[in-house]
Scaffold this active site. Structure first.
Site, PDB file in Angstrom:
ATOM      1  N   HIS A 188     -35.999 -28.820  -4.998  1.00 40.59           N
ATOM      2  CA  HIS A 188     -36.221 -29.856  -3.987  1.00 40.59           C
ATOM      3  C   HIS A 188     -36.353 -31.205  -4.700  1.00 40.59           C
ATOM      4  CE1 HIS A 188     -37.623 -31.570  -0.199  1.00 40.59           C
ATOM      5  NE2 HIS A 188     -38.494 -32.246  -0.928  1.00 40.59           N
ATOM      6  N   ILE A 242     -32.656 -23.613   7.038  1.00 41.15           N
ATOM      7  CA  ILE A 242     -34.015 -23.089   6.947  1.00 41.15           C
ATOM      8  C   ILE A 242     -33.941 -21.575   7.114  1.00 41.15           C
ATOM      9  CG2 ILE A 242     -36.265 -23.017   8.102  1.00 41.15           C
ATOM     10  CD1 ILE A 242     -35.749 -25.971   8.879  1.00 41.15           C
ATOM     11  N   LEU A 243     -34.546 -20.864   6.190  1.00 43.54           N
ATOM     12  CA  LEU A 243     -34.533 -19.395   6.259  1.00 43.54           C
ATOM     13  C   LEU A 243     -35.809 -18.904   6.948  1.00 43.54           C
ATOM     14  CD1 LEU A 243     -33.154 -18.772   2.658  1.00 43.54           C
ATOM     15  CD2 LEU A 243     -31.924 -18.400   4.813  1.00 43.54           C
ATOM     16  N   ASN A 275     -35.786 -22.325  -4.974  1.00 40.37           N
ATOM     17  CA  ASN A 275     -35.105 -23.518  -4.453  1.00 40.37           C
ATOM     18  C   ASN A 275     -35.431 -24.692  -5.358  1.00 40.37           C
ATOM     19  OD1 ASN A 275     -33.724 -25.198  -2.531  1.00 40.37           O
ATOM     20  ND2 ASN A 275     -35.716 -25.870  -1.764  1.00 40.37           N
ATOM     21  N   THR A 294     -23.273 -29.615  -7.716  1.00 41.46           N
ATOM     22  CA  THR A 294     -23.398 -30.055  -9.119  1.00 41.46           C
ATOM     23  C   THR A 294     -24.422 -29.200  -9.864  1.00 41.46           C
ATOM     24  OG1 THR A 294     -24.990 -31.799  -8.544  1.00 41.46           O
ATOM     25  CG2 THR A 294     -22.661 -32.423  -8.659  1.00 41.46           C
ATOM     26  N   MET A 328     -28.605 -25.859   2.846  1.00 41.84           N
ATOM     27  CA  MET A 328     -29.317 -26.700   3.815  1.00 41.84           C
ATOM     28  C   MET A 328     -29.671 -25.985   5.120  1.00 41.84           C
ATOM     29  SD  MET A 328     -29.667 -29.461   2.144  1.00 41.84           S
ATOM     30  CE  MET A 328     -30.137 -30.709   3.325  1.00 41.84           C
TER      31      MET A 328
HETATM   32  C1  GRF Z   1     -30.052 -31.417  -5.015  1.00 37.70           C
HETATM   33  O1  GRF Z   1     -30.395 -32.752  -5.172  1.00 37.70           O
HETATM   34  C2  GRF Z   1     -31.254 -30.593  -4.684  1.00 37.70           C
HETATM   35  O2  GRF Z   1     -32.445 -31.193  -5.077  1.00 37.70           O
HETATM   36  C3  GRF Z   1     -31.213 -30.488  -3.196  1.00 37.70           C
HETATM   37  O3  GRF Z   1     -29.870 -30.523  -2.843  1.00 37.70           O
HETATM   38  C4  GRF Z   1     -29.129 -31.197  -3.839  1.00 37.70           C
HETATM   39  C5  GRF Z   1     -27.960 -30.327  -4.180  1.00 37.70           C
HETATM   40  O4  GRF Z   1     -27.003 -31.018  -4.905  1.00 37.70           O
HETATM   41  N1  GRF Z   1     -31.875 -29.293  -2.755  1.00 37.70           N
HETATM   42  P1  GRF Z   1     -25.753 -30.263  -5.495  1.00 37.70           P
HETATM   43  O5  GRF Z   1     -25.037 -29.609  -4.323  1.00 37.70           O
HETATM   44  O6  GRF Z   1     -26.244 -29.270  -6.486  1.00 37.70           O
HETATM   45  O7  GRF Z   1     -24.916 -31.333  -6.110  1.00 37.70           O
END
Ligand code: GRF
Length: 215
Positions: free
Chosen positions: A113, A96-97, A111, A17, A94
């Site tokens: 978070h 870890i780099l 990133n 999203t 998702m």
């Molecule tokens: C987001 O809530 C972001 O904070 C986290 O992962 C989610 C990604 O959501 N790192 P989307 O794939 O952009 O819908």
């Protein structure tokens, strides 16, 4: 005179999203970036479909097919280097780099978070904030460094946690702010106003406070 658009790659792993928001704003010329490619580490990520619908080159480097993290990262690095991006945006990526990987793209990986870092690193941030009795929560955009969820902070949003909030409603509220702060930060990059230096994050040549820009 028109200046060159910032060459940008988005790395995803899920629904995408945030990616969609970035695509929409780019198409509306509200973000001065060239979306070179979208790369997912999961074949099932819906974000890949979003990229395809928007006719953005999209790739999957399925992490589960590699023996080691280093093999996965080599494949990712090789693909990224084909594009030579100026900015790498992690949006639901998702994995870890490793420090070795990150060092190859200094000051170029950001990133988002879902918490007000340094609070609630890692997963299940919304549950954790509710459980801790917080009244304020939010999201953070930060540079990616070897310190997991600990890289220098660029910007943060905040939302109020209502007594009735559950993790799902809080997640929705926080995500609405993600769709604002991530593009805002990306545009600052596109305007070459942001950079990472050894002592912190600079906006317009001024060192930002540790908590970044509060949006
Ligand atoms: C987001 O809530 C972001 O904070 C986290 O992962 C989610 C990604 O959501 N790192 P989307 O794939 O952009 O819908």
């Amino acid at each position: 005179m028109t200046s060159a658009k910032l060459k940008t790659i988005v790395l995803i792993g899920g629904s995408g999203t945030n990616l969609q928001r970035i695509i929409d704003l780019t198409h509306q010329n509200a973000l001065a970036i060239e979306l070179q490619a979208v790369i997912s580490h999961r074949p099932s990520a819906y974000g890949l479909k979003r990229a395809e619908l928007a006719q953005i080159p999209n790739f999957c480097i399925d992490h589960s097919t590699f023996q080691t993290r280093s093999d996965f990262e080599d494949a990712l690095k090789n693909l990224l280097n084909e594009f030579n991006p100026e900015l790498i945006v992690l949006a639901g990526f998702m994995r870890i780099l490793s420090p070795t990987f990150i060092k190859q793209f200094p000051g170029k990986i950001i990133n988002i978070h879902p918490s007000r870092l340094p609070l609630y690193k890692g997963l299940n941030t919304h549950e954790a904030a509710i459980k801790a009795g917080e009244t304020i929560h939010g999201a953070t955009v930060h540079f990616v460094t070897a310190d997991l969820d600990g890289g220098p902070i660029i910007a943060q949003s905040s939302v109020t946690i209502a007594p009735t909030d559950k993790a799902s409603s809080l997640q929705e509220k926080v995500q609405m702010t993600e769709y604002l702060i991530y593009p805002h930060v990306i545009q600052l990059f596109a305007e070459h106003k942001l950079c990472l230096k050894p002592d912190g994050v600079y906006l317009n040549n001024q060192l930002l406070p540790l908590e970044g820009i509060q949006l």
